[in-house]
Design an enzyme around this catalytic site. Structure first.
Site, mmCIF file in Angstrom:
data_model
loop_
_atom_site.group_PDB
_atom_site.id
_atom_site.type_symbol
_atom_site.label_atom_id
_atom_site.label_comp_id
_atom_site.label_asym_id
_atom_site.label_seq_id
_atom_site.Cartn_x
_atom_site.Cartn_y
_atom_site.Cartn_z
ATOM 1 N N ASP A 201 0.833 -1.198 0.000
ATOM 2 C CA ASP A 201 0.000 0.000 0.000
ATOM 3 C C ASP A 201 0.873 1.255 0.000
ATOM 4 O O ASP A 201 1.831 1.348 0.768
ATOM 5 C CB ASP A 201 -0.895 -0.016 1.246
ATOM 6 C CG ASP A 201 -1.858 1.141 1.285
ATOM 7 O OD1 ASP A 201 -2.815 1.124 0.496
ATOM 8 O OD2 ASP A 201 -1.653 2.059 2.101
ATOM 9 N N GLU A 270 1.419 -0.534 -4.997
ATOM 10 C CA GLU A 270 0.434 0.494 -5.346
ATOM 11 C C GLU A 270 1.175 1.825 -5.433
ATOM 12 O O GLU A 270 1.846 2.223 -4.483
ATOM 13 C CB GLU A 270 -0.659 0.579 -4.279
ATOM 14 C CG GLU A 270 -1.670 1.680 -4.566
ATOM 15 C CD GLU A 270 -2.375 2.194 -3.318
ATOM 16 O OE1 GLU A 270 -3.558 2.527 -3.421
ATOM 17 O OE2 GLU A 270 -1.731 2.277 -2.245
#
Length: 538
Positions: A201, A270
């Site tokens: 993330d 990401e």
């Protein structure tokens, strides 16, 4: 490519555990719920699952604020439940990837509790601390994605700490080698348990500019919605200094070296930066991440020109790495509402699936995408997302894509015996799995056909891609691998479309995908409304 790593060309199914299946009646999904539905997931034909955070957390950002990287939050179960999940998934031939939120923790993490206590403790510099300016204002002009300034005053230390997201999500100081070592130890904990990969993330947010230089202003005519909200002040700046720093490349190499000690594991990053495609290419060079994905296809722009331009730009820059594409996830409006332009038919849902599964790279699909779910309209009084609450009503947050999976058409959609944490919309119960299982024309059955058919097409899984310049609404390209070339074309509109393609040779239509098929004869392409063409060069 018969010996390609499992993740190249793989289809990964993202599970948002709070909303997947609740087995204990508390209204929140859990790990036993995922275990219960692994046979269903296997029936979709996907290669892997990615599970959003299930770690110990106060849930201010619903799991993306971690208080203990190495334990399961009791809301979701126990470590033993995760081990059972892993064993059953592997028994079904499904790989398991987990979310790792490395750039920041929760304020309730023991590291931060110690760091905030004083300026001279053992973890005093584990987070990004800075003195106030002479007038008491924060040290620079950095902004939080979730609104307002990115600095929070801490009276115990008499300093500000950095938070790129919520104030309860303080940023770790990756300039400190001890922090990097501790984070890698946490990653190692899960690799030792047998996970197959990591979804990383906000991985470009690990490092900040050590000089704390101000971000420059962005001209008004260049401001675009950042952080999923078009009116967010975050768009007022170029974010050159609060993320995507060059030092991060060395950390990615450290992370990759760790994964390389666990053969077959993979890292998917990401990435959201000022030039996300360039950062994807940079972060996936040899010795760094295996794959990267960005938000370029998670926007409202559903046009052949946008898709073609996005993929071409990435292909021109990504010489070594491997992309991963997603058109839905837990942070954006569902694709049937975002790209569907008011239409939500099984045919359109399957068109979107076929499109993302035809691009060069791997694919992430979000739970409910296989059912053709639309964005839920969650009333303000039912909102849970702090982002939506802060920006209401211009931006309604992310709850609309996070409502529970509809397994049946009863009151709570078979999700829970209790009151679900978010309401289940009536229109979702009509699209429940139990209904679609019995309907061969459903989006669910179409999804299975497409994914299963793609598995037998090496050119779609591993081939090169070359776009053809076509007028709207036609998107066309070729995929080539091991002497085989496929022509792939999509009509993105609800009306029939025709165009000429500069391709010679005989093209044999491919069947078995279950989509409405067009024709390509003598250089002339004809596609029905929302039709496709898959053809092989004879």
């Amino acid at each position: 490519m018969t010996h390609a790593p499992w993740w190249r060309g793989a289809v990964t199914y993202q599970i948002y555990p709070r909303s997947f299946l609740d087995t204990n009646g508390d209204g929140v999904g859990d790990l036993p719920g995922i275990i219960d539905k692994l046979d269903y997931i296997a029936s979709l034909g996907v290669d892997a699952i990615w599970i959003s955070p299930f770690f110990k957390s106060p849930m201010a950002d619903y799991g993306y604020d971690i208080a203990d990287y190495c334990d399961v939050d009791p809301l979701f179960g126990q470590l033993e439940d995760f081990d059972r999940l892993l064993a059953k998934a592997h028994g079904l031939g499904i790989r398991v990837m987990i979310d790792q939120v490395l750039s920041h923790t929760s304020v309730e993490h023991a590291w931060f509790q110690q760091s905030r206590a004083s300026r001279d403790n053992a973890r005093a510099d584990w987070y990004v601390w800075a003195d106030a300016n002479a007038d008491g204002t924060p040290p620079n002009n950095w902004l939080s994605i979730f609104g307002g300034g990115a600095w929070q005053w801490e009276p115990r230390r008499g300093q500000y700490y950095l938070h790129n997201f919520l104030a309860s999500q303080p940023d770790l100081n990756f300039h400190n080698p001890a922090v990097r070592a501790a984070i890698l130890d946490c990653v190692r904990f899960w690799l030792e348990r047998g996970v197959d990969g990591l979804r990383l993330d906000a991985i470009n947010f690990c490092f900040h500019d050590a000089k704390l230089r101000d971000n420059p202003a962005r001209p008004k005519d260049q401001r675009v919605g950042r952080g999923f909200s078009p009116d967010n002040p975050y768009a007022f700046q170029y974010h050159w200094h609060n993320n995507t720093q060059p030092e991060n490349l060395d950390f990615l190499a450290e992370l990759r070296a760790l994964l390389d000690r666990y053969p077959g594991t993979v890292a998917l990053g990401e990435i959201s930066s000022e030039d996300s495609l360039a950062t994807m290419a940079e972060y996936t060079q040899a010795g760094r991440l295996h794959m990267g994905y960005s938000f370029e296809l998670l926007t409202d722009d559903f046009s052949a020109a946008h898709i073609r331009s996005t993929v071409r730009q990435l292909e021109a820059q990504m010489r070594e790495g491997w992309p991963c594409w997603a058109i839905s996830n837990h942070d954006v409006e569902r694709v049937l509402s975002r790209w569907g332009r008011g239409k939500s038919t099984p045919e359109l849902a399957n068109l979107f699936t076929a499109l993302v599964c035809s691009l060069r790279g791997s694919v992430c699909v979000y739970q409910g995408e296989e059912l053709g779910l639309t964005e839920a309209q969650v009333p303000f009084e039912s909102l849970k997302d702090p982002y939506g609450i802060a920006f209401w009503p211009q931006f309604k947050g992310r709850d609309g894509c996070r409502t529970p999976m509809p397994w049946s058409d009863d009151e709570h959609a078979g999700f829970s015996r209790g009151e679900p944490w978010l309401p289940v919309p009536t229109e979702h119960r009509a699209l429940a799995v139990v209904r679609q299982e019995a309907d061969p024309a459903s989006a669910l059955q179409g999804f299975r056909r497409i994914v299963g058919w793609r598995r037998g097409q090496p050119a779609l899984r591993w081939g090169d891609i070359r776009f053809l310049d076509t007028p709207e609404p036609v998107l066309a390209f070729t995929r080539s691998h091991a002497g085989e070339t496929l022509l792939v074309a999509f009509n993105l509109d609800g009306k029939a479309a025709e165009t000429e393609l500069p391709l010679d040779g005989q093209w044999q239509p491919l069947e078995g995908h279950g989509l409405v098929q067009g024709t390509f004869v003598g250089g002339h392409l004809a596609l029905p409304a929302h039709g496709v063409l898959f053809a092989r060069l004879a």
